[in-house]
Design an enzyme around this catalytic site. Structure first.
Site, PDB file in Angstrom:
ATOM      1  N   CYS A 132       0.314  22.956  36.218  1.00  0.00           N
ATOM      2  CA  CYS A 132       0.808  21.580  36.139  1.00  0.00           C
ATOM      3  C   CYS A 132       1.193  21.272  34.692  1.00  0.00           C
ATOM      4  CB  CYS A 132      -0.274  20.612  36.597  1.00  0.00           C
ATOM      5  SG  CYS A 132      -0.694  20.780  38.343  1.00  0.00           S
ATOM      6  N   CYS A 144      -9.623  16.622  39.555  1.00  0.00           N
ATOM      7  CA  CYS A 144      -8.175  16.570  39.803  1.00  0.00           C
ATOM      8  C   CYS A 144      -7.723  17.851  40.529  1.00  0.00           C
ATOM      9  CB  CYS A 144      -7.453  16.416  38.464  1.00  0.00           C
ATOM     10  SG  CYS A 144      -5.696  16.108  38.631  1.00  0.00           S
ATOM     11  N   CYS A 145      -8.157  19.007  40.006  1.00  0.00           N
ATOM     12  CA  CYS A 145      -7.793  20.279  40.649  1.00  0.00           C
ATOM     13  C   CYS A 145      -8.385  20.366  42.052  1.00  0.00           C
ATOM     14  CB  CYS A 145      -8.297  21.460  39.823  1.00  0.00           C
ATOM     15  SG  CYS A 145      -7.319  21.807  38.362  1.00  0.00           S
ATOM     16  N   CYS A 171      -8.519  26.713  38.448  1.00  0.00           N
ATOM     17  CA  CYS A 171      -8.409  25.412  39.127  1.00  0.00           C
ATOM     18  C   CYS A 171      -9.425  25.314  40.257  1.00  0.00           C
ATOM     19  CB  CYS A 171      -6.994  25.207  39.658  1.00  0.00           C
ATOM     20  SG  CYS A 171      -6.530  26.393  40.926  1.00  0.00           S
TER      21      CYS A 171
HETATM   22  S1  SF4 Z   1      -3.839  21.581  36.728  1.00  0.00           S
HETATM   23 FE1  SF4 Z   1      -2.871  19.995  38.000  1.00  0.00          FE
HETATM   24  S2  SF4 Z   1      -4.357  19.534  39.531  1.00  0.00           S
HETATM   25 FE2  SF4 Z   1      -5.475  20.560  37.859  1.00  0.00          FE
HETATM   26  S3  SF4 Z   1      -6.138  18.976  36.406  1.00  0.00           S
HETATM   27 FE3  SF4 Z   1      -4.158  19.587  35.734  1.00  0.00          FE
HETATM   28  S4  SF4 Z   1      -2.760  18.134  36.719  1.00  0.00           S
HETATM   29 FE4  SF4 Z   1      -4.671  18.067  37.851  1.00  0.00          FE
END
Ligand code: SF4
Length: 213
Positions: free
Chosen positions: A179, A99-100, A207
């Site tokens: 996030c 995701c990151c 991240c």
């Molecule tokens: S920090 Fe943001 S981009 Fe990273 S896993 Fe969490 S929701 Fe996803």
């Protein structure tokens, strides 16, 4: 403190003189606000970029807009938001690393494309994963970290002294903002980034923006 301020400004100034194609990365967290305040004193139209994600708190978007207007920022926003699809919407739940990578690392690679160098608000005392960063790093491009040796207390003192606006979530007890699903309130005696990615193997970690680029 005065020496740290002088040193950080000197580092920013030298970076701007040495690297004509330079930009400052801003998340609108407390460290970014200090970095911005220092840099804008030297170059009011400093190129800035911000990496937003669809999962950042509503208040982060509002705060970004507020500061952009208030300080007349020369800023570009990068965000993956079009045609994301249901699978990527839920990535943070079962694969935060991926995701990151998609929502943060990929847009950052786009943001620094064509630059010689970028300036960040990294600090060594934020957590275990940050203690070995250097003031100048030669990675994909040159990365400059002018407030590397500032402590959390230094940051808050500078903010208070200069009456710098801060993201409203700090009043709720958050110490490091990211996030919404991956950010938690932590106790004063915990490491500053330990509220990030709690209950995952990324807890308190990165991240990837600062480790993969
Ligand atoms: S920090 Fe943001 S981009 Fe990273 S896993 Fe969490 S929701 Fe996803």
């Amino acid at each position: 403190m005065i020496e740290k301020i002088k040193h950080s400004k000197k580092v920013i100034n030298e970076a701007m003189n040495r690297h004509p194609k330079i930009a400052l990365a801003c998340s609108f967290g407390k460290d970014s606000m200090v970095l911005l305040h220092l840099a804008l004193q030297l170059k009011p139209d400093m190129p800035i970029f911000t990496i937003m994600t669809p999962f950042k708190p509503r208040e982060t978007f509002e705060f970004k807009d507020l500061v952009t207007k208030l300080w007349n920022l020369n800023i570009k926003e990068y965000i993956q938001k079009d045609n994301i699809g249901a699978e990527k919407e839920k990535l943070w739940l079962n694969n935060p690393e991926k995701c990151c990578e998609y929502f943060k690392v990929e847009p950052t690679i786009k943001a620094i494309d064509g630059l010689d160098a970028w300036i960040t608000g990294l600090r060594n005392t934020e957590g275990e994963t940050r203690k070995n960063f250097k003031e100048v790093e030669h990675k994909k491009i040159i990365k400059i970290n002018p407030i590397l040796d500032w402590t959390e207390l230094d940051i808050w003192r500078y903010i208070a002294f200069n009456q710098i606006p801060v993201h409203p979530w700090y009043k709720n007890g958050y110490r490091s903002l990211g996030c919404e699903p991956c950010t938690a309130i932590i106790a004063d005696d915990q490491s500053e980034r330990s509220g990030r990615w709690q209950r995952t193997n990324k807890c308190g970690g990165e991240c990837g923006i600062h480790t993969k680029i």
